[in-house]
Enzyme design. Structure first.
Site, PDB file in Angstrom:
ATOM      1  CG  ASP A  25      -2.062   0.968   1.120  1.00 24.36           C
ATOM      2  OD1 ASP A  25      -3.211   0.507   1.069  1.00 24.36           O
ATOM      3  OD2 ASP A  25      -1.815   2.200   1.069  1.00 24.36           O
ATOM      4  CD  GLN A  63     -14.853  -0.532  -2.208  1.00 24.38           C
ATOM      5  OE1 GLN A  63     -15.984  -0.826  -1.808  1.00 24.38           O
ATOM      6  NE2 GLN A  63     -14.297  -1.083  -3.265  1.00 24.38           N
ATOM      7  CB  SER A  64     -10.714   5.293  -0.847  1.00 20.02           C
ATOM      8  OG  SER A  64      -9.558   4.492  -0.731  1.00 20.02           O
ATOM      9  CG  HIS A 103      -8.780  -3.069  -2.017  1.00 21.04           C
ATOM     10  ND1 HIS A 103      -9.758  -2.417  -2.731  1.00 21.04           N
ATOM     11  CD2 HIS A 103      -8.604  -2.349  -0.877  1.00 21.04           C
ATOM     12  CE1 HIS A 103     -10.148  -1.340  -2.063  1.00 21.04           C
ATOM     13  NE2 HIS A 103      -9.469  -1.288  -0.931  1.00 21.04           N
ATOM     14  CG  HIS A 149      -6.704  -2.986   3.355  1.00 21.61           C
ATOM     15  ND1 HIS A 149      -5.992  -1.827   3.112  1.00 21.61           N
ATOM     16  CD2 HIS A 149      -7.956  -2.748   2.895  1.00 21.61           C
ATOM     17  CE1 HIS A 149      -6.787  -0.934   2.535  1.00 21.61           C
ATOM     18  NE2 HIS A 149      -7.981  -1.472   2.389  1.00 21.61           N
TER      19      HIS A 149
HETATM   20  P1  5GP Z   1      -9.679   1.343   0.669  1.00 17.83           P
HETATM   21  O1  5GP Z   1      -9.698   2.673   1.350  1.00 17.83           O
HETATM   22  O2  5GP Z   1     -10.448   1.396  -0.640  1.00 17.83           O
HETATM   23  O3  5GP Z   1     -10.071   0.191   1.510  1.00 17.83           O
HETATM   24  O4  5GP Z   1      -8.167   1.044   0.311  1.00 17.83           O
HETATM   25  C1  5GP Z   1      -7.529   1.570  -0.789  1.00 17.83           C
HETATM   26  C2  5GP Z   1      -6.066   1.554  -0.493  1.00 17.83           C
HETATM   27  O5  5GP Z   1      -5.365   1.777  -1.700  1.00 17.83           O
HETATM   28  C3  5GP Z   1      -5.614   2.657   0.479  1.00 17.83           C
HETATM   29  O6  5GP Z   1      -5.028   2.063   1.629  1.00 17.83           O
HETATM   30  C4  5GP Z   1      -4.623   3.467  -0.329  1.00 17.83           C
HETATM   31  O7  5GP Z   1      -3.531   3.910   0.427  1.00 17.83           O
HETATM   32  C5  5GP Z   1      -4.211   2.503  -1.432  1.00 17.83           C
HETATM   33  N1  5GP Z   1      -3.819   3.137  -2.665  1.00 17.83           N
HETATM   34  C6  5GP Z   1      -4.493   4.127  -3.314  1.00 17.83           C
HETATM   35  N2  5GP Z   1      -3.850   4.464  -4.442  1.00 17.83           N
HETATM   36  C7  5GP Z   1      -2.751   3.665  -4.510  1.00 17.83           C
HETATM   37  C8  5GP Z   1      -1.682   3.556  -5.454  1.00 17.83           C
HETATM   38  O8  5GP Z   1      -1.622   4.242  -6.465  1.00 17.83           O
HETATM   39  N3  5GP Z   1      -0.731   2.613  -5.202  1.00 17.83           N
HETATM   40  C9  5GP Z   1      -0.775   1.817  -4.091  1.00 17.83           C
HETATM   41  N4  5GP Z   1       0.229   0.942  -3.935  1.00 17.83           N
HETATM   42  N5  5GP Z   1      -1.761   1.905  -3.182  1.00 17.83           N
HETATM   43  C10 5GP Z   1      -2.732   2.822  -3.386  1.00 17.83           C
END
Ligand code: 5GP
Length: 113
Positions: free
Chosen positions: A30, A93-94, A99, A101
């Protein structure tokens, strides 16, 4: 569904620190780690989130879960780790590409925020 940043990682259009890859999934660090080890395990097929999984995704969903521990072993998380799959807006979720984690490298507290 709209293409996400994760699709660009799968297609090698943007770089990522990849730790595991096979025909069905890929795992990479991440970019904003929330623990000393923070890796994302994602299917290569574009699926929005857990809520979008259907019976026809059973094999892929099982594959991802089985690969969690294999990836955790590659990351030397033998003393434990946590998996999280944020789903939807209230789930935090962003990125709209399923995915998991994988978080570890320290003792994690509970409950999460
Ligand atoms: P969510 O918030 O959707 O559960 O997790 C998305 C994750 O993707 C976040 O922890 C964020 O830091 C990670 N992330 C977002 N953009 C990128 C990127 O361009 N590269 C990587 N390696 N991680 C990313």
């Amino acid at each position: 569904m709209a293409e996400t940043i994760f699709k660009k990682i799968i297609d090698r259009e943007i770089p990522a620190d990849i730790v595991y890859e096979d025909d069905l999934c890929i795992a990479f660090h991440d970019v904003q780690p929330q623990a000393p080890v923070h890796v994302l395990l994602i299917p290569k097929r574009e699926i929005e989130n857990v809520a979008a999984l259907t019976e026809s995704d059973r094999d892929l969903a099982g594959h991802l879960l089985v690969k969690v521990h294999e990836v955790a072993k590659l990351l030397n998380l033998e003393s434990g780790y946590r998996i999280v799959a944020n789903c939807g807006r209230d789930g935090g979720q962003s990125v709209d590409h399923l995915h998991i984690h994988i978080l570890g490298g320290r003792s994690l507290t509970w409950p999460p925020g």
